[in-house]
Design a protein around this motif. Structure first.
Motif, PDB file in Angstrom:
ATOM      1  N   ASN A   1      15.096 -15.582  -4.196  1.00 21.26           N
ATOM      2  CA  ASN A   1      16.193 -14.693  -3.853  1.00 21.26           C
ATOM      3  C   ASN A   1      15.730 -13.682  -2.815  1.00 21.26           C
ATOM      4  OD1 ASN A   1      18.498 -15.329  -5.884  1.00 21.26           O
ATOM      5  ND2 ASN A   1      16.668 -15.199  -7.181  1.00 21.26           N
ATOM      6  N   ALA A   2      16.683 -13.083  -2.144  1.00 21.41           N
ATOM      7  CA  ALA A   2      16.372 -12.072  -1.139  1.00 21.41           C
ATOM      8  C   ALA A   2      17.083 -10.767  -1.466  1.00 21.41           C
ATOM      9  CB  ALA A   2      16.782 -12.551   0.255  1.00 21.41           C
ATOM     10  N   ILE A   3      16.446  -9.684  -1.111  1.00 22.03           N
ATOM     11  CA  ILE A   3      17.042  -8.355  -1.228  1.00 22.03           C
ATOM     12  C   ILE A   3      17.150  -7.780   0.178  1.00 22.03           C
ATOM     13  CG2 ILE A   3      16.701  -6.004  -2.083  1.00 22.03           C
ATOM     14  CD1 ILE A   3      15.183  -7.271  -4.455  1.00 22.03           C
ATOM     15  N   ALA A   4      18.328  -7.284   0.512  1.00 19.86           N
ATOM     16  CA  ALA A   4      18.563  -6.700   1.833  1.00 19.86           C
ATOM     17  C   ALA A   4      18.838  -5.205   1.671  1.00 19.86           C
ATOM     18  CB  ALA A   4      19.728  -7.392   2.528  1.00 19.86           C
ATOM     19  N   PRO A   5      17.813  -4.380   1.783  1.00 21.91           N
ATOM     20  CA  PRO A   5      18.026  -2.948   1.635  1.00 21.91           C
ATOM     21  C   PRO A   5      18.815  -2.362   2.804  1.00 21.91           C
ATOM     22  CG  PRO A   5      15.710  -3.536   1.324  1.00 21.91           C
ATOM     23  CD  PRO A   5      16.392  -4.717   1.943  1.00 21.91           C
ATOM     24  N   GLY A   6      19.558  -1.306   2.505  1.00 19.36           N
ATOM     25  CA  GLY A   6      20.110  -0.478   3.558  1.00 19.36           C
ATOM     26  C   GLY A   6      19.054   0.532   3.965  1.00 19.36           C
ATOM     27  N   PHE A   7      19.480   1.725   4.332  1.00 19.61           N
ATOM     28  CA  PHE A   7      18.528   2.749   4.759  1.00 19.61           C
ATOM     29  C   PHE A   7      17.769   3.282   3.552  1.00 19.61           C
ATOM     30  CE2 PHE A   7      16.933   6.850   5.923  1.00 19.61           C
ATOM     31  CZ  PHE A   7      16.629   6.766   7.270  1.00 19.61           C
ATOM     32  N   VAL A   8      16.447   3.114   3.579  1.00 15.74           N
ATOM     33  CA  VAL A   8      15.577   3.594   2.510  1.00 15.74           C
ATOM     34  C   VAL A   8      14.550   4.534   3.125  1.00 15.74           C
ATOM     35  CG1 VAL A   8      13.898   2.928   0.736  1.00 15.74           C
ATOM     36  CG2 VAL A   8      15.880   1.472   1.183  1.00 15.74           C
ATOM     37  N   GLU A   9      14.302   5.643   2.463  1.00 11.00           N
ATOM     38  CA  GLU A   9      13.356   6.623   2.991  1.00 11.00           C
ATOM     39  C   GLU A   9      11.927   6.108   2.856  1.00 11.00           C
ATOM     40  OE1 GLU A   9      12.125  11.353   2.606  1.00 11.00           O
ATOM     41  OE2 GLU A   9      13.679  10.515   1.299  1.00 11.00           O
TER      42      GLU A   9
ATOM     43  N   ALA B   1       0.811  -1.214   0.000  1.00 10.54           N
ATOM     44  CA  ALA B   1       0.000   0.000   0.000  1.00 10.54           C
ATOM     45  C   ALA B   1       0.848   1.268   0.000  1.00 10.54           C
ATOM     46  CB  ALA B   1      -0.933   0.010   1.212  1.00 10.54           C
ATOM     47  N   ARG B   2       2.119   1.144   0.378  1.00  8.56           N
ATOM     48  CA  ARG B   2       2.979   2.324   0.455  1.00  8.56           C
ATOM     49  C   ARG B   2       4.435   1.895   0.420  1.00  8.56           C
ATOM     50  NH1 ARG B   2       2.272   3.977   6.890  1.00  8.56           N
ATOM     51  NH2 ARG B   2       2.909   1.940   7.732  1.00  8.56           N
ATOM     52  N   GLY B   3       5.323   2.867   0.385  1.00 11.72           N
ATOM     53  CA  GLY B   3       6.750   2.625   0.527  1.00 11.72           C
ATOM     54  C   GLY B   3       7.339   1.708  -0.521  1.00 11.72           C
ATOM     55  N   ILE B   4       8.208   0.823  -0.072  1.00 18.49           N
ATOM     56  CA  ILE B   4       8.899  -0.096  -0.977  1.00 18.49           C
ATOM     57  C   ILE B   4       7.905  -0.970  -1.722  1.00 18.49           C
ATOM     58  CG2 ILE B   4      10.410  -2.119  -1.054  1.00 18.49           C
ATOM     59  CD1 ILE B   4      12.064  -0.807   1.188  1.00 18.49           C
ATOM     60  N   GLY B   5       6.916  -1.496  -1.025  1.00 19.88           N
ATOM     61  CA  GLY B   5       5.948  -2.381  -1.670  1.00 19.88           C
ATOM     62  C   GLY B   5       5.192  -1.708  -2.791  1.00 19.88           C
ATOM     63  N   ALA B   6       4.785  -0.459  -2.580  1.00 24.63           N
ATOM     64  CA  ALA B   6       4.071   0.278  -3.619  1.00 24.63           C
ATOM     65  C   ALA B   6       4.965   0.501  -4.832  1.00 24.63           C
ATOM     66  CB  ALA B   6       3.578   1.613  -3.064  1.00 24.63           C
ATOM     67  N   ALA B   7       6.226   0.852  -4.592  1.00 24.89           N
ATOM     68  CA  ALA B   7       7.166   1.062  -5.702  1.00 24.89           C
ATOM     69  C   ALA B   7       7.389  -0.235  -6.475  1.00 24.89           C
ATOM     70  CB  ALA B   7       8.495   1.588  -5.167  1.00 24.89           C
ATOM     71  N   VAL B   8       7.479  -1.344  -5.760  1.00 24.42           N
ATOM     72  CA  VAL B   8       7.655  -2.642  -6.416  1.00 24.42           C
ATOM     73  C   VAL B   8       6.431  -2.989  -7.258  1.00 24.42           C
ATOM     74  CG1 VAL B   8       7.825  -5.134  -5.996  1.00 24.42           C
ATOM     75  CG2 VAL B   8       9.285  -3.542  -4.719  1.00 24.42           C
ATOM     76  N   ALA B   9       5.241  -2.777  -6.704  1.00 22.93           N
ATOM     77  CA  ALA B   9       4.016  -3.080  -7.451  1.00 22.93           C
ATOM     78  C   ALA B   9       3.950  -2.273  -8.740  1.00 22.93           C
ATOM     79  CB  ALA B   9       2.794  -2.802  -6.578  1.00 22.93           C
ATOM     80  N   ARG B  10       4.266  -0.987  -8.647  1.00 22.21           N
ATOM     81  CA  ARG B  10       4.232  -0.143  -9.843  1.00 22.21           C
ATOM     82  C   ARG B  10       5.271  -0.596 -10.872  1.00 22.21           C
ATOM     83  NH1 ARG B  10       3.526   4.066  -5.632  1.00 22.21           N
ATOM     84  NH2 ARG B  10       1.400   4.893  -5.816  1.00 22.21           N
ATOM     85  N   ARG B  11       6.456  -0.958 -10.406  1.00 20.85           N
ATOM     86  CA  ARG B  11       7.513  -1.377 -11.332  1.00 20.85           C
ATOM     87  C   ARG B  11       7.143  -2.688 -12.033  1.00 20.85           C
ATOM     88  NH1 ARG B  11      12.957  -0.620 -12.914  1.00 20.85           N
ATOM     89  NH2 ARG B  11      13.168  -2.135 -14.606  1.00 20.85           N
ATOM     90  N   LEU B  12       6.613  -3.650 -11.296  1.00 22.17           N
ATOM     91  CA  LEU B  12       6.248  -4.922 -11.920  1.00 22.17           C
ATOM     92  C   LEU B  12       5.118  -4.733 -12.923  1.00 22.17           C
ATOM     93  CD1 LEU B  12       6.510  -7.408  -8.911  1.00 22.17           C
ATOM     94  CD2 LEU B  12       8.129  -7.062 -10.784  1.00 22.17           C
ATOM     95  N   ALA B  13       4.223  -3.797 -12.643  1.00 27.83           N
ATOM     96  CA  ALA B  13       3.171  -3.500 -13.618  1.00 27.83           C
ATOM     97  C   ALA B  13       3.781  -2.941 -14.899  1.00 27.83           C
ATOM     98  CB  ALA B  13       2.180  -2.509 -13.018  1.00 27.83           C
TER      99      ALA B  13
ATOM    100  N   MET C   1       8.516   3.734   7.600  1.00 31.73           N
ATOM    101  CA  MET C   1       9.112   2.912   8.652  1.00 31.73           C
ATOM    102  C   MET C   1      10.410   3.519   9.170  1.00 31.73           C
ATOM    103  SD  MET C   1      10.033  -1.176   8.604  1.00 31.73           S
ATOM    104  CE  MET C   1       8.339  -1.654   8.338  1.00 31.73           C
ATOM    105  N   THR C   2      11.244   4.018   8.269  1.00 34.33           N
ATOM    106  CA  THR C   2      12.489   4.630   8.729  1.00 34.33           C
ATOM    107  C   THR C   2      12.215   5.976   9.395  1.00 34.33           C
ATOM    108  OG1 THR C   2      12.877   5.426   6.458  1.00 34.33           O
ATOM    109  CG2 THR C   2      14.035   3.434   7.152  1.00 34.33           C
ATOM    110  N   ALA C   3      11.145   6.639   8.988  1.00 34.59           N
ATOM    111  CA  ALA C   3      10.750   7.870   9.677  1.00 34.59           C
ATOM    112  C   ALA C   3      10.358   7.561  11.117  1.00 34.59           C
ATOM    113  CB  ALA C   3       9.597   8.545   8.943  1.00 34.59           C
ATOM    114  N   ALA C   4       9.698   6.415  11.314  1.00 33.03           N
ATOM    115  CA  ALA C   4       9.316   6.007  12.664  1.00 33.03           C
ATOM    116  C   ALA C   4      10.546   5.692  13.509  1.00 33.03           C
ATOM    117  CB  ALA C   4       8.399   4.793  12.592  1.00 33.03           C
TER     118      ALA C   4
END
Length: 253
Positions: A180-188, A15-27, A191-194
């Protein structure tokens, strides 16, 4: 685009953040996308964005830690969009605290969403992948898997995701399925704001401090992670499985 005809992707925590960006990219890559999150209504903005670009998308509300809810959600995706053959396990929560202050609920909540959720979603979707003899599972880990103060629960869960991913690669490879797995570093993200709020540091100051220690001299964006997911989900990544890709702007120990 033609290679992805009739292929469906499921992205959790989308619904937001990384997941939303991934959904848009796969589309954009040509997949029909199920945008799954705890609140179905919250998914609709992402779904509307995807549909506005002429792609197929479906908003799905489900708790990934609830076995019955997961099974129902995956069946709905299969009925509406077609058999899901790409799964991105991105759903996550944080309950940060130092060990002596961390409650049992703090531990269980993080483990249930990150590990139990990835297990339940992968188990539900793999049936469709094995039937199609093609599949891509991408699990979101984190650089916190290497250890991070105040995140004993999150670090343990994200390290567990890596072991889970490697096991899926071994078990499912003969069916044409990669994991496969992806291990992000600090992403805006929210969650990181929290995290910054928990530390009592203004977010802009927190981001600048983190960026100063990153070799590429910036923090990550959700689109950086989406690009990596796009590769792992592609036809061309069929000989890459059981890997952990650190997307962190530099090397990780």
């Amino acid at each position: 685009m033609n290679t992805h005809e009739r292929r469906t992707a499921v992205v959790t925590g989308a619904a937001r953040g990384i997941g939303a960006a991934v959904a848009r990219r796969l589309a954009l890559d040509g997949f029909a996308v199920a945008v799954l999150d705890l609140d179905e209504v919250a998914c609709r903005t992402v779904v509307d964005d995807i549909r506005s670009e002429g792609a197929q998308a479906l908003a799905v509300g489900a708790d990934v830690a609830d076995e019955a809810a997961v099974e129902t959600a995956v069946e709905r995706v299969a009925d509406v969009l077609g058999p899901p053959t790409v799964l991105v396990n991105n759903a996550g929560v944080i309950r940060d605290n130092l060990l002596f202050r961390m409650t049992g609920d703090d531990w269980d909540t993080v483990m249930n969403v990150h590990l139990r959720g990835a297990f339940l979603m992968s188990r539900a979707v793999q049936r469709f992948m094995t039937e199609q003899r093609w599949g891509r599972i991408v699990n979101l880990s984190s650089t916190s898997a290497l250890g991070n103060r105040g995140q004993a629960n999150y670090a343990a869960a994200k390290a567990g995701v890596q072991g889970f991913t490697k096991t899926l690669a071994v078990e499912l490879g003969r069916f044409g399925i990669t994991a496969n797995a992806i291990a992000p570093g600090f992403v805006e993200t929210d969650m990181t704001a929290a995290t910054a709020e928990r530390m009592g540091v203004p977010f802009e100051e927190f981001k600048a401090s983190v960026a100063a220690g990153v070799p590429v001299a910036r923090i990550g964006r959700p689109e950086d992670i989406a690009h990596a997911v796009s590769y792992f989900a592609s036809e061309g990544a069929g000989f890459v499985s059981g890997q952990v890709l650190y997307v962190a702007g530099g090397p990780c120990d």
